[in-house]
Every structure is written in C-alpha cells, then in structure tokens.
Enzyme design. Sequence first.
Site, PDB file in Angstrom:
ATOM      1  N   ALA A   1     -29.992  26.271  54.486  1.00  0.00           N
ATOM      2  CA  ALA A   1     -31.310  26.111  54.075  1.00  0.00           C
ATOM      3  C   ALA A   1     -32.144  26.548  55.041  1.00  0.00           C
ATOM      4  O   ALA A   1     -32.232  26.323  56.125  1.00  0.00           O
ATOM      5  CB  ALA A   1     -31.552  24.698  53.805  1.00  0.00           C
TER       6      ALA A   1
ATOM      7  N   GLY B   1     -35.116  27.289  50.728  1.00  0.00           N
ATOM      8  CA  GLY B   1     -35.827  28.573  50.097  1.00  0.00           C
ATOM      9  C   GLY B   1     -36.972  28.831  50.905  1.00  0.00           C
ATOM     10  O   GLY B   1     -37.654  29.635  50.381  1.00  0.00           O
TER      11      GLY B   1
ATOM     12  N   ASN C   1     -28.772  31.926  50.362  1.00  0.00           N
ATOM     13  CA  ASN C   1     -28.827  32.328  49.030  1.00  0.00           C
ATOM     14  C   ASN C   1     -29.957  33.215  48.826  1.00  0.00           C
ATOM     15  O   ASN C   1     -30.135  34.188  48.346  1.00  0.00           O
ATOM     16  CB  ASN C   1     -28.435  31.396  48.040  1.00  0.00           C
ATOM     17  N   THR C   2     -31.182  32.619  49.106  1.00  0.00           N
ATOM     18  CA  THR C   2     -32.350  33.060  48.640  1.00  0.00           C
ATOM     19  C   THR C   2     -32.762  34.464  49.273  1.00  0.00           C
ATOM     20  O   THR C   2     -33.060  35.295  48.742  1.00  0.00           O
ATOM     21  CB  THR C   2     -33.660  32.015  49.195  1.00  0.00           C
TER      22      THR C   2
ATOM     23  N   LYS D   1     -19.713  19.921  49.055  1.00  0.00           N
ATOM     24  CA  LYS D   1     -20.704  19.913  49.744  1.00  0.00           C
ATOM     25  C   LYS D   1     -21.465  18.912  49.213  1.00  0.00           C
ATOM     26  O   LYS D   1     -22.104  18.870  48.129  1.00  0.00           O
ATOM     27  CB  LYS D   1     -21.607  21.302  49.840  1.00  0.00           C
TER      28      LYS D   1
END
Length: 249
Positions: A187, A161, A209-210, A100
């Site tokens: 994102a 995030g 992820n967050t 990535k």
Amino acid sequence: MDETNKDELIIGTESFSSRFFLGSGKTSRYTRELINSAIEYAGVEMISVAVRMLDTPANPLEMIPKGVKILSNTLGAHTAEEAIAMAFTAREKGLGNRVKVEIMNEGPYLLPDAPATVEATKVLVREGFTVLPYFYPELRTGRQLFEAGAAALMPLASPSGSSKGLQTRDFIEDLIREIPLPIIVDAGIGRPSQACEAMELGCAGIMANTALATADDLGLMAEAFRLAIAAGRAGYLSHRHEFVPVPKP
C-alpha cells in the site's frame, strides 16, 4: 552481484525468486494485459486475489495463468470473524492456505484494525493457514503478529492507492530491526523509486497494484519495478555504511 542471484525470499515453507507481488486493489483494471505484463516483465510469482471477487464477473482467477501462486485476500472484512470466514471460503474453493489478512477500520483512510488482525491471525495459523497480515507498522502490533505465528508482515507505506511512498519509513525500519520475519511493504508504493527505497532499507518485498494499473505502458512500468526492486535489494545486501566524518586533529 552473485549474492543477489542466489538470493531467495522464504515465506512459510515456500521460496520465491521474485520479490515483487501484484495486489488486487484495482480489480476493475484487472485485465489479462495487466496480469500478463506483471508476470512477463516483472517476474511476478504470486498475485493476491480478493475473496469477495471470486463469484463475480470480474473474478481475476480466470485471467491468472496456471503456475502463478494465489494469495487470498480478505479485503472488505471489518471483523476478525469476517476475515476468518473469507479465508475458509478461499480454501474450500481450492485456493490453498495462503491468506493476506486485511481488516479495515471505518474512516477516510481505511486503516487496518490491529486487534482484529491479530485475533484473525491467531485463529488462522492454528487452522493451518500461512498468514500474511496487513497492518499499520506499529512495533507492538508487529510483535503480536509474530507471536501469533504470521509467516510474513505486510505493513503499509502510506494509505492504500495514495502513491505517497514511505510515509511510515521510520516505523518500518523498527520492524526490520526487531521482527525476524520478511517485511513486505504493501500500500502506497506508487513509483519504482519508492520501491527501491523500501528494498534498500531491508524490506523483503513489495506488493503494488495502483502503480501498474494506472500506467500508460504496463510492460514498461512492470519492468521498471523489477529493476528498482533488484537495485534496492542489491544496495541492501552490499551492507552500505553511513558516512562518518573523520574528526579533525
């Protein structure tokens, strides 16, 4: 629903049954519990790993079970040269050719550097890498990345995030219509409902992820994402038509 059961995502020469990928942004929360929950409850088959974390005590590779694919991530690079060097470092460490490409501009939102991302993609594709570039979803950049040989595109939905969802929805729709590559939203996806919305547009997958790393119940959140992504994909495959009122006689 039979169509969704047979539905696979192709990236380069590899196929994936799961359309949910775990990101590596919150490395401080990269516990075995987080990774195992994503694998067990969301069916995650590929996890991105920041190359800069490989030689640190927080190296997530030590927590990822064998058989899970690794997507090397050039997080922290600010130039094409830095990203290219990171990709080669990952390959030398045995992580393969998946990468990535993430190259950040300076500034409060850490938006991707489009020209540097295109340049790094060109070089790495020539060197045999399977490249998934992270970028702001501007159509011109998307076309350049396609021409450079990217295997999939990873546009941001909103700042990393932020959990603000599809703030770039219209631009992502342009990519889906115009670029014949898998579009994996990366994102800004902070809730399962946002992932579902992206998939219903026609996105090929979600990286997050967050949302998982900050959940009180990791397994429950992972399962929620799995179900939301499946629902959004099924909605897209159903070929829903916009309602058009019948003219009055």
